[in-house]
Design an enzyme around this catalytic site. Structure first.
Site, PDB file in Angstrom:
ATOM      1  N   HIS A   1      21.239-146.349 -36.818  1.00  0.00           N
ATOM      2  CA  HIS A   1      22.614-146.277 -36.318  1.00  0.00           C
ATOM      3  C   HIS A   1      23.359-145.087 -36.915  1.00  0.00           C
ATOM      4  CE1 HIS A   1      21.850-150.266 -34.828  1.00  0.00           C
ATOM      5  NE2 HIS A   1      21.665-150.728 -36.042  1.00  0.00           N
TER       6      HIS A   1
ATOM      7  N   HIS B   1      28.177-143.027 -45.172  1.00  0.00           N
ATOM      8  CA  HIS B   1      27.458-142.713 -43.930  1.00  0.00           C
ATOM      9  C   HIS B   1      28.380-141.930 -43.007  1.00  0.00           C
ATOM     10  CE1 HIS B   1      29.596-146.510 -43.055  1.00  0.00           C
ATOM     11  NE2 HIS B   1      29.815-145.911 -41.897  1.00  0.00           N
TER      12      HIS B   1
ATOM     13  N   HIS C   1      29.622-140.708 -38.817  1.00  0.00           N
ATOM     14  CA  HIS C   1      29.692-140.912 -37.370  1.00  0.00           C
ATOM     15  C   HIS C   1      29.866-139.530 -36.745  1.00  0.00           C
ATOM     16  CE1 HIS C   1      30.218-145.298 -37.836  1.00  0.00           C
ATOM     17  NE2 HIS C   1      30.827-144.952 -38.963  1.00  0.00           N
TER      18      HIS C   1
ATOM     19  N   GLU D   1      35.466-141.775 -35.292  1.00  0.00           N
ATOM     20  CA  GLU D   1      35.816-143.132 -34.867  1.00  0.00           C
ATOM     21  C   GLU D   1      37.330-143.269 -34.778  1.00  0.00           C
ATOM     22  OE1 GLU D   1      33.312-146.034 -37.227  1.00  0.00           O
ATOM     23  OE2 GLU D   1      32.558-146.055 -35.162  1.00  0.00           O
TER      24      GLU D   1
ATOM     25  N   HIS E   1      32.428-142.047 -43.911  1.00  0.00           N
ATOM     26  CA  HIS E   1      32.916-143.315 -44.461  1.00  0.00           C
ATOM     27  C   HIS E   1      32.238-143.570 -45.800  1.00  0.00           C
ATOM     28  CE1 HIS E   1      33.935-144.949 -40.177  1.00  0.00           C
ATOM     29  NE2 HIS E   1      34.885-144.158 -40.649  1.00  0.00           N
TER      30      HIS E   1
ATOM     31  N   THR F   1      33.237-151.106 -38.464  1.00  0.00           N
ATOM     32  CA  THR F   1      33.257-150.581 -37.092  1.00  0.00           C
ATOM     33  C   THR F   1      31.938-150.828 -36.378  1.00  0.00           C
ATOM     34  OG1 THR F   1      32.494-148.385 -37.719  1.00  0.00           O
ATOM     35  CG2 THR F   1      34.873-148.771 -37.776  1.00  0.00           C
TER      36      THR F   1
END
Ligand SMILES: [Zn+2]
Length: 388
Positions: free
Chosen positions: A101, A127, A129, A139, A152, A233
Site C-alpha cells: 500500500h 510512510h 502517499h 491525502e 506521515h 486514512t
C-alpha cells in the site's frame, strides 16, 4: 495456539497491514482475491467498499480532510512541535518495507514528540502517499489544493505500551504530516531513503538501511501547523489520530519525485500509484491552527524557506505536479488574507476612478477650480500600493 487464535491473529495482522509491518505472508496483497473480511485485504481501487469490512471507515470523524484556511480556529495554546531522538545513529539499522500500500520505514520508539501535544508520543513508523507524474497524490488538501505527495510519521501515546495497544484508543495516535512538492534541488535527507526503494520494489520486500536524521524529512518550521482529530486514512480507519499538518512543505527534485512515484509495485506487474484517500467530511469538527493566517498577504516575519529546499525555480515553468493550483514559492498557500487584499484593492481602485471621472466633469463645468486644484491628485491606488 489453537487454529481459531491463529486465524484471529492473521486477520488482525492484515487489518493493521498499512500501519504495522508484519512479516507474515498475509501482509502481502493479493489483488486477485475479492476484498473483504475473508482475506482482510483492501486496495485503493475499492475505497468505497472499505466500510463493509472495516465499519470505522464509514464513521463521521475520518481522515484525510480538506483544510479550509478561512475556517480554521487560531489556538494560541498550540505550542511548537518538538521532537527528540530523531537523529538516528548510522550504527542503527532501520527496516524499510513495501507493504503493498506504501513504503514504510520502521522507527525505534526512542524517537519521540515531546512538545506540542498533551503528552509524549513515541514513534512507530513513517510512510508516504503519492500520485503519479501527471497527478498530485497528497491525502490532505489545503483550500482544495492537492500536493504531489505527503509524509506521515506515526506515533503512539506513551500512555500505552505499543502501537497495537494504542491504535484502538481515543488519542492513542499522533501523526505528523507534511506535504511534499517539487523543487529545483535534490533533497539530501530524502535521497538516503529514496536510493533504497529499488530494493523493496515488490510488495512484501524489505531491506535494512543505515540510521539517519529523520528530522530532515520534516519541514524546517514545526511551529506552524493545523490540528484536528481524525482517523487512520487506511483500513481499519480507527478514529484515534491526533493530526498535525505542517504549514510548511518539503521539496524534492523532479527526479526524486519520479523515484517516489514510479518505483514501488503493489503486485508484480502493477506500479503502485495514487495511494491516497480523498478528503472526508468534517462533520462539524474544528480545525485548529497554531498561527494566525496572514491578513495582509505579506510574508509573515521570519518566514524562512524550506530547509533542504529553496523555492521552486520559476524558470522551470509550471509543473504537472503543481496540481490544481500552483503552490507558492514560500510554501504558503493562497490565504484568505490574499483574497481580501485583492478584493479591497479592486474596490478602492473602482471608487477612486469614479471619483476621478466626477472630478473631471466638474473641472469642465468650472475652469477656475481646475486652476486652483490642478495639483491635487486623487490617484487610484494600485492594489500593491496599500494592501497586497
Ligand atoms: Zn498515511
Amino acid at each position: 495456539m489453537g487454529l481459531q487464535n491463529l486465524r484471529l491473529l492473521l486477520l488482525i495482522g492484515a487489518f493493521l497491514g498499512p500501519l504495522v509491518t508484519c512479516d507474515d505472508p498475509e501482509d502481502h496483497p493479493h489483488e486477485d482475491h475479492p476484498p473483504g473480511p475473508p482475506h482482510g485485504h483492501w486496495s485503493y481501487t475499492d475505497i468505497t467498499d472499505w466500510h463493509k469490512a472495516y465499519p470505522a471507515c464509514g464513521e463521521k470523524e475520518q481522515s484525510p480532510i480538506n483544510v479550509d484556511t478561512g475556517d480554521t480556529t487560531f489556538d494560541p495554546t498550540l505550542k511548537p512541535i518538538e521532537v527528540s531522538g530523531y537523529d538516528v545513529s548510522p550504527e542503527e539499522r532501520l527496516k524499510l518495507k513495501n507493504n503493498g500500500h506504501t513504503v514504510v520505514l520502521q522507527l525505534p520508539d526512542s524517537l519521540q514528540i515531546i512538545g506540542g501535544l498533551a503528552n509524549t508520543y513515541r514513534a512507530a513508523q513513517l510512510h508516504f502517499h503519492w500520485g503519479s507524474q501527471s497527478s498530485p497524490g497528497s491525502e490532505h488538501t489545503v483550500n482544495g489544493q492537492k500536493f504531489p505527495g505527503e509524509i506521515h510519521v506515526v506515533h503512539f501515546s506513551s500512555r500505552f505500551q505499543s502501537l497495537d495497544e494504542a491504535v484502538t484508543q481515543p488519542g492513542g495516535l499522533a501523526v505528523l504530516a507534511a506535504f511534499i512538492q517539487e523543487g529545483p534541488k535534490v533533497n539530501e535527507d530524502y535521497q538516503h531513503l529514496l536510493t533504497h526503494l529499488e530494493k523493496v520494489k515488490e510488495a512484501g520486500q524489505s531491506t535494512e538501511i543505515r540510521g539517519f536524521d529523520i528530522r530532515g524529512l520534516l519541514p524546517q518550521q514545526l511551529d506552524r501547523y493545523y490540528r484536528y482529530n481524525g482517523s487512520l486514512t487506511t483500513p481499519p480507519c480507527y478514529q484515534t489520530v491526533n493530526w498535525t499538518i505542517f504549514n510548511q512543505t518539503v521539496f524534492l527534485s523532479e527526479d526524486q519525485l519520479d523515484i517516489l512515484e514510479d518505483t514501488i509495485h503493489h503486485d508484480h506487474d502493477h506500479i503502485l500509484q495514487m495511494n491516497f484517500r480523498e478528503p472526508q467530511s468534517l462533520n462539524g469538527r474544528l480545525v485548529l491552527s497554531s498561527f494566525r493566517p496572514p491578513v495582509s498577504g505579506r510574508k509573515a516575519p521570519g518566514q524562512a524557506p524550506a530547509p533542504s529546499a529553496s523555492a521552486p525555480d520559476p524558470a522551470n515553468g509550471p509543473s504537472d505536479r503543481s496540481g490544481e493550483g500552483a503552490p507558492r514559492d514560500d510554501s504558503q498557500t493562497f490565504s484568505t488574507g490574499d483574497m481580501l487584499a485583492i478584493i479591497f484593492g479592486v474596490l478602492f481602485a473602482v471608487t477612486a476612478l469614479a471619483f476621478f471621472i466626477y472630478f473631471r466633469q466638474n473641472q469642465k463645468k468650472n475652469p477656475r477650480s481646475s486652476d486652483k486644484k490642478s495639483n491635487v491628485i486623487y490617484k487610484a491606488a494600485a492594489p500593491e500600493d496599500n494592501m497586497a
